[in-house]
Design an enzyme around this catalytic site. Sequence first.
Site, mmCIF file in Angstrom:
data_model
loop_
_atom_site.group_PDB
_atom_site.id
_atom_site.type_symbol
_atom_site.label_atom_id
_atom_site.label_comp_id
_atom_site.label_asym_id
_atom_site.label_seq_id
_atom_site.Cartn_x
_atom_site.Cartn_y
_atom_site.Cartn_z
ATOM 1 N N LYS A 183 0.731 -1.123 0.082
ATOM 2 C CA LYS A 183 -0.034 0.361 0.242
ATOM 3 C C LYS A 183 0.904 0.934 0.327
ATOM 4 O O LYS A 183 1.528 1.616 1.166
ATOM 5 C CB LYS A 183 -0.610 -0.437 0.506
ATOM 6 N N GLY A 244 -1.783 4.406 13.651
ATOM 7 C CA GLY A 244 -2.843 3.719 12.894
ATOM 8 C C GLY A 244 -2.210 2.065 12.700
ATOM 9 O O GLY A 244 -2.746 1.141 12.391
ATOM 10 N N GLY A 245 -0.814 2.452 13.174
ATOM 11 C CA GLY A 245 -0.500 1.411 13.591
ATOM 12 C C GLY A 245 -1.597 0.544 14.480
ATOM 13 O O GLY A 245 -1.505 -0.698 14.117
ATOM 14 N N GLU A 264 5.201 -1.009 13.495
ATOM 15 C CA GLU A 264 6.708 -0.269 14.260
ATOM 16 C C GLU A 264 5.771 1.767 14.385
ATOM 17 O O GLU A 264 6.153 2.089 13.566
ATOM 18 C CB GLU A 264 8.219 0.037 13.584
ATOM 19 N N CYS A 299 11.680 8.029 13.595
ATOM 20 C CA CYS A 299 11.117 7.637 14.966
ATOM 21 C C CYS A 299 12.109 7.268 16.421
ATOM 22 O O CYS A 299 11.867 6.305 17.060
ATOM 23 C CB CYS A 299 10.413 5.906 14.444
#
Length: 528
Positions: A183, A244-245, A264, A299
């Site tokens: 995606k 989102g995760g 992650e 991150c």
Amino acid sequence: MNLSGKHIIGFEEVKSSDTFTVSNPATGVVLDGEFSNGGGEAVESAAQLAERDFDVFRNMPLNKRADFLETIAEEILVLGDALLHRTMAETGLPLARLQGERSRTTGQLKLYAQVVREGSFLDARIDTAVLDRRPLPKPDVRQMQIALGPAAVFGASNFPLAFSVAGGDTASALAAGCPVIVKGHPAHPGTSELVGRAIQNAAKKCHMPEGVFSLIQGNNIEVGQALVRHPFIKAVAFTGSFKGGKALFDLAAARPEPIPVYAEMGSANPVFILPSALEHERVASGLVDSLTLGIGQFCTNPGIVFGLQGESFDKFSSVATDFLKQKPVGTMLHAGIKSAYEAGLDALASVTGVDVIAGDLKNAEACSGNPVLLKTNARTFLENDRLQEEVFGPSSLLIACESKAQILEIAASLTGHLSATIHGTKEELVEYRELITILERKVGRIIFNGFPTGVEVCHSMNHGGPFPATTDSRTTSVGTAAIKRFLRPVCYQNFPQEALPKALKNENDTKIWRLVDGNLGQEPFYPL
């Protein structure tokens, strides 16, 4: 280089009637290209192809799989400057950064090719039969790792090459033998299409089955949801926000057949500056360099920094403030990230006891983010869980602690993070050994006298950590151990040689390392 705006479904390109565009974050100018918005039909086509060709791909000789990975790297390089210029336009990232990221992307593809050829990732284990054992004979038992199945990979906005269409998640899944459906991230669809074409070209050149790779574009959440829900998808890899995760994780857990989601989701990456290190200006300058690197859009950005209160900590804060004021304002990846960054800063600054000591919380430019330093005390930090959450951007919160005991108390209160850093001397490490013991349970990587930004791609790297940094603390998304996410063990008992996988046959033609009756080796064997 012309862009079609179409999805890549196997060896075909498919256009949707619904389209979207993307703007240059630095200028606000809408870029060339209208990109298809994916939906259930595109997902279904890609998933059907991936499932159809899964067994063909996973059972191909290891050297052919390795050749495919290396050819992807070569095809990315063939794109030349056109890829870099499009990525610059879509992300606002500088050329030098993207040149380095391209090298990282191609380098990790080649590294996985080495891993595949070497073969020990299969973890082949053989226990030979002992027919005269009493009271019962011992059977012949053999085990190896096989690919899970088609995998869904979500591109990340902050690494448009290294964590996107041909990034580490795709490379490790393909290396394991899993077809991949990507995606694409809506912030860099042109980059995604160019790299997707490179993978498609490599698949054709290497005579891979058509379903080995697909790319579906889209700026909606429906396409991602459809991918995770599809029964042919057996694993998901994601790099991005906690929201989102966690949403993808919950979707996967709610399926009739739950599947693993390797998400992650970011981290505040605590930094502990022990007393001697507070005296060194280079530590303060290194902190500022780290937190502003890439406009803080990593991150691994050092978001919370702890030290003992007093004159040394005050001086450290002052020196860091001076260095931060010299740092320029930078362009963030897109307006959504800039908005979330400023909202995060507002949330921190609104906490009673938190002070802004350098930088402005707002910037009038559409995608510009200001470097910011904030400061508070340990008690305020302990009383406000919000203060250890990630603020994705160029900021850090300095926390003054009353004592060593309070530093240990804070460390014990932390949730999961990707990394933690300790600055000090070897002697202080001994004195603060309890801190290391605590951090081993809180993070996936501990750095001594360095900074967390910069994650080396190598065999021993771990880029993961306990929840909420990731959804599975046993895995990494960087380094060759990431291949383990897409494998599972299968055991063969009392099988004839002719029916065994090549890796488990007695002769070991490919010379992979195997554990035979408890002994590690590469030699063939012929039991009596």
